[in-house]
Design a protein around this motif. Structure first.
Motif, PDB file in Angstrom:
ATOM      1  N   ILE A  75       0.859  -1.179   0.000  1.00  0.00           N
ATOM      2  CA  ILE A  75       0.000   0.000   0.000  1.00  0.00           C
ATOM      3  C   ILE A  75       0.896   1.230   0.000  1.00  0.00           C
ATOM      4  O   ILE A  75       1.749   1.395   0.871  1.00  0.00           O
ATOM      5  N   GLU A  76       0.717   2.076  -1.001  1.00  0.00           N
ATOM      6  CA  GLU A  76       1.452   3.340  -1.076  1.00  0.00           C
ATOM      7  C   GLU A  76       0.523   4.470  -0.654  1.00  0.00           C
ATOM      8  O   GLU A  76      -0.680   4.425  -0.888  1.00  0.00           O
ATOM      9  N   VAL A  77       1.117   5.478  -0.022  1.00  0.00           N
ATOM     10  CA  VAL A  77       0.356   6.630   0.450  1.00  0.00           C
ATOM     11  C   VAL A  77       0.861   7.872  -0.269  1.00  0.00           C
ATOM     12  O   VAL A  77       2.067   8.130  -0.314  1.00  0.00           O
ATOM     13  N   LYS A 136       3.842   3.365   6.421  1.00  0.00           N
ATOM     14  CA  LYS A 136       3.246   2.806   7.637  1.00  0.00           C
ATOM     15  C   LYS A 136       2.829   3.861   8.665  1.00  0.00           C
ATOM     16  O   LYS A 136       1.708   3.799   9.181  1.00  0.00           O
ATOM     17  N   PRO A 137       3.667   4.848   8.989  1.00  0.00           N
ATOM     18  CA  PRO A 137       3.229   5.855   9.969  1.00  0.00           C
ATOM     19  C   PRO A 137       1.995   6.629   9.502  1.00  0.00           C
ATOM     20  O   PRO A 137       1.115   6.950  10.310  1.00  0.00           O
ATOM     21  N   TYR A 138       1.906   6.907   8.211  1.00  0.00           N
ATOM     22  CA  TYR A 138       0.745   7.614   7.676  1.00  0.00           C
ATOM     23  C   TYR A 138      -0.499   6.739   7.774  1.00  0.00           C
ATOM     24  O   TYR A 138      -1.586   7.215   8.117  1.00  0.00           O
ATOM     25  N   LEU A 139      -0.351   5.438   7.478  1.00  0.00           N
ATOM     26  CA  LEU A 139      -1.474   4.519   7.575  1.00  0.00           C
ATOM     27  C   LEU A 139      -1.955   4.394   9.025  1.00  0.00           C
ATOM     28  O   LEU A 139      -3.153   4.326   9.283  1.00  0.00           O
ATOM     29  N   HIS A 140      -1.029   4.393   9.974  1.00  0.00           N
ATOM     30  CA  HIS A 140      -1.400   4.340  11.390  1.00  0.00           C
ATOM     31  C   HIS A 140      -2.175   5.592  11.792  1.00  0.00           C
ATOM     32  O   HIS A 140      -3.169   5.502  12.513  1.00  0.00           O
ATOM     33  N   ASP A 141      -1.724   6.749  11.336  1.00  0.00           N
ATOM     34  CA  ASP A 141      -2.429   8.005  11.656  1.00  0.00           C
ATOM     35  C   ASP A 141      -3.838   8.000  11.083  1.00  0.00           C
ATOM     36  O   ASP A 141      -4.793   8.403  11.750  1.00  0.00           O
TER      37      ASP A 141
END
Length: 98
Positions: A60-62, A73-78
């Motif tokens: 998964i790319e953000v 990963k940190p963006y997905l967690h937020d």
């Protein structure tokens, strides 16, 4: 994979140390611009200023304001926290970006 670039570009980042070996300092790698992968998009979702893309390999790319951010990963967690979604799988372990 630590660095996805040509040998010529890697040699430009290297410096020779006192032992006669060559090395690349971590700061030169951290400041490298993130290149998007050339894989098919399977799914996409947009939420606020984020665009989430699932690639054919499961990654998964953000994108934030249309710019790829890494690590994702940190963006997905937020995002999960704001949406009230658990970041733990059925075994109680944190999800990764696949």
């Amino acid at each position: 994979m630590l660095l996805d670039t040509s040998v010529v570009e890697v040699k430009q980042l290297m410096k020779e140390v006192s032992t006669g070996n060559s090395c690349i300092t971590l700061i030169k790698l951290i400041n490298q611009q993130v290149k998007p992968r050339i894989l098919l998009n399977i799914k996409e979702a947009i939420w606020n200023n984020y665009k989430l893309v699932e690639l054919e390999n499961g990654t998964i790319e953000v994108f934030l304001n249309n710019e790829l951010v890494a690590p994702s990963k940190p963006y997905l967690h937020d995002i999960a926290k704001e949406l009230g979604i658990s970041i733990l799988n059925g075994n109680g372990n944190p999800f990764n970006t696949r």
